[in-house]
Scaffold this active site. Structure first.
Site, mmCIF file in Angstrom:
data_model
loop_
_atom_site.group_PDB
_atom_site.id
_atom_site.type_symbol
_atom_site.label_atom_id
_atom_site.label_comp_id
_atom_site.label_asym_id
_atom_site.label_seq_id
_atom_site.Cartn_x
_atom_site.Cartn_y
_atom_site.Cartn_z
ATOM 1 N N THR A 1 0.583 -1.058 0.135
ATOM 2 C CA THR A 1 -0.104 0.064 -0.304
ATOM 3 C C THR A 1 1.005 1.388 -0.265
ATOM 4 O O THR A 1 1.564 2.178 -1.300
ATOM 5 C CB THR A 1 -0.929 -0.386 1.520
ATOM 6 O OG1 THR A 1 -0.229 0.021 2.263
ATOM 7 C CG2 THR A 1 -1.806 -1.001 1.197
ATOM 8 N N LYS B 1 3.791 -6.728 4.295
ATOM 9 C CA LYS B 1 3.084 -5.683 3.469
ATOM 10 C C LYS B 1 2.854 -4.422 5.015
ATOM 11 O O LYS B 1 3.101 -5.101 5.911
ATOM 12 C CB LYS B 1 2.513 -5.275 2.865
ATOM 13 C CG LYS B 1 1.480 -5.876 2.841
ATOM 14 C CD LYS B 1 -0.103 -4.281 3.889
ATOM 15 C CE LYS B 1 0.250 -3.629 3.503
ATOM 16 N NZ LYS B 1 -0.389 -2.642 4.645
ATOM 17 N N THR C 1 -1.050 -2.726 11.066
ATOM 18 C CA THR C 1 -1.492 -2.433 9.617
ATOM 19 C C THR C 1 -0.055 -3.581 8.769
ATOM 20 O O THR C 1 -0.201 -2.763 7.832
ATOM 21 C CB THR C 1 -1.778 -1.193 8.604
ATOM 22 O OG1 THR C 1 -2.643 -0.821 7.593
ATOM 23 C CG2 THR C 1 -1.157 0.064 8.997
ATOM 24 N N GLU D 1 6.722 4.538 6.702
ATOM 25 C CA GLU D 1 6.799 5.768 5.944
ATOM 26 C C GLU D 1 7.776 7.067 6.555
ATOM 27 O O GLU D 1 7.403 7.723 7.811
ATOM 28 C CB GLU D 1 4.877 6.228 6.904
ATOM 29 C CG GLU D 1 3.892 5.077 6.048
ATOM 30 C CD GLU D 1 2.845 5.507 6.141
ATOM 31 O OE1 GLU D 1 2.156 4.849 5.381
ATOM 32 O OE2 GLU D 1 1.937 6.404 7.133
ATOM 33 N N ASN E 1 0.656 10.937 5.441
ATOM 34 C CA ASN E 1 -0.602 10.458 6.605
ATOM 35 C C ASN E 1 -1.225 11.757 5.746
ATOM 36 O O ASN E 1 -2.792 11.582 5.520
ATOM 37 C CB ASN E 1 -0.527 10.462 7.181
ATOM 38 C CG ASN E 1 -0.097 8.458 7.821
ATOM 39 O OD1 ASN E 1 -0.602 7.409 7.871
ATOM 40 N ND2 ASN E 1 1.351 8.477 7.837
ATOM 41 N N THR F 1 -5.569 10.993 -1.408
ATOM 42 C CA THR F 1 -6.301 11.808 -2.000
ATOM 43 C C THR F 1 -4.971 11.359 -3.232
ATOM 44 O O THR F 1 -3.965 10.699 -3.352
ATOM 45 C CB THR F 1 -5.722 13.186 -2.268
ATOM 46 O OG1 THR F 1 -4.308 12.895 -1.770
ATOM 47 C CG2 THR F 1 -6.497 14.085 -1.139
#
Length: 405
Positions: free
Chosen positions: A153, A179, A190, A276, A400, A405
């Protein structure tokens, strides 16, 4: 942005397991976002799931099917979590499983669903169903690398690990993918993880391994302290290698456990390395604790501190932030004069304050490294725990803020 090289291994094929990948266009047209694992008849599956009470529809259904039947297929989609979707979400997950079951000629309970992506949006069932024949037609025993990319993702790179070992003169294999990059603080995170071996493993041993190894790897990592709704880590044993079954008293169990532990830890570390916006891979070791929980409380308090994590990003040896986090971890009757805190091999805190031989230059040298260890010795017992985390960068906020978007 990620820490370390992040290259995929040469995956060992798992006898009795094939993988098919297809494009359903769930979030982006043309993206390979649907992965199907086909397991040989007689394969055994065990696993651990998120402990978030708002767990997603596929988590409910996978647990139910795992308890009811003999798994033959794992159905994984990215781009949509099918979480926070109520009764419709359950019906959608069941329909996707039923359609795969019909295509493959197996019972509904033989299909375990897994989803990851945006929470709260209806699952695009029609897109997934339409892509199922393509996934089945693409079945290949060498599909691990493509699957590692297919389950991503916000990950910036695929994650995988593989090992081979000898059991009773027979070469057996272990391969796995994972992942995850954000919303990571198991129990679980997640994240999705799929590890398979072609050894035959007794059901009770397989579940013990899945729980034990998952707890010491995927349940010891954190990116941001958030626990997601969809997480699962599955351990598959096809038994197709021809090696003897490994039961509770098997002399081969320690070797299998050790090899699996390496794969689990490598896959868990890969998630932290790809956190991230991450620029630092951080190991937090707590020793000298009186109990496991207090060791974990200290480790996670440091790991979750925004002030510590931003200092790590800035390579700023602001050791007071680490000291403050340890002090608010809730350890009863903590002897501040006894504990010691280290940054790498540099002692920061001793005798209740800054270590006499500490210098800013020595701290800066450690903080400028890409991989850092923070060691906290509580000096009140013999329990040790380790947690792995990363820093907070500007990119974490951007990723985040713009996720949908």
């Amino acid at each position: 942005m990620a820490v370390g090289p992040g290259t995929l291994p040469q995956f060992a094929a798992i006898a009795g397991l094939r993988i098919g990948i297809a494009s359903a266009g769930i979030k982006k047209p043309g993206r390979k976002d649907l992965v199907v694992l086909e397991l040989a008849e007689g394969s055994r599956v065990a696993g651990i799931f998120t402990r978030n009470q708002f767990c997603a529809a596929p988590v409910h259904l996978a647990r139910r099917h795992l308890a009811e039947g003999q798994p033959r297929f794992l159905l994984i989609n990215t781009g949509n979590a099918n979480a926070g979707t109520g009764e419709r979400g359950m019906a959608d997950a069941a329909e996707c499983c039923q359609r795969l079951a019909d295509e493959a000629g197996v019972p509904l309970s033989a299909v375990l669903p897994f989803s990851t992506g945006v929470i709260g949006e209806p699952l695009p069932v029609a897109k997934i169903v339409k892509a199922l024949p393509d996934a089945l037609a693409a079945m290949d025993s060498n599909g691990w690398a493509a699957a590692a990319s297919g389950i991503m993702t916000t990950d910036t790179r695929p994650k995988g690990a593989s090992r081979e070992l000898m059991i009773d003169g027979q070469r057996v294999a272990i391969s796995g993918i994972s992942k995850g990059a954000g919303m990571i603080r198991p129990n679980m995170a997640t994240m999705l993880g799929f590890i398979a071996t072609d050894v035959a493993v007794a059901p009770e041993v397989l579940q013990q391994l899945a729980s034990e190894l998952g707890d010491m790897s995927f349940n010891r990592i954190t990116i941001d302290g958030d626990t997601s709704t969809n997480d699962a880590c599955m351990l598959i044993a096809t038994g197709a290698s021809g090696a003897p079954e490994i039961g509770v008293g098997s002399t081969h169990l320690p070797a299998l456990r050790a090899a699996l532990a390496e794969v689990y830890l490598e896959l868990a570390h890969a998630i932290v390395r790809d956190g991230e916006g991450a620029t630092k891979f951080v190991t937090i070791e707590v020793t000298g604790a009186a109990a496991q929980q207090e060791a974990l409380d200290v480790a996670y308090t440091v790991a979750h501190s925004p002030l510590v994590k931003t200092a790590l990003f800035a390579s700023d040896p602001n050791w007071g932030r680490i000291l403050a986090a340890v002090g608010r971890a809730g350890v009863p009757d903590l002897n501040l004069s006894a504990l010691e805190i280290y940054l790498g091999d540099v002692c920061l805190v001793r005798n209740g304050g800054r270590a006499e031989d500490y210098t800013e230059a020595r701290g800066q040298q450690v903080m400028s490294q890409e991989e850092i260890t923070i060691h906290i010795d509580l000096r009140r017992g013999d329990v040790k725990e380790t947690v792995w985390t990363c820093d907070f960068s500007h990119d974490y906020v951007t990723i985040n803020a713009e996720y949908r978007t």
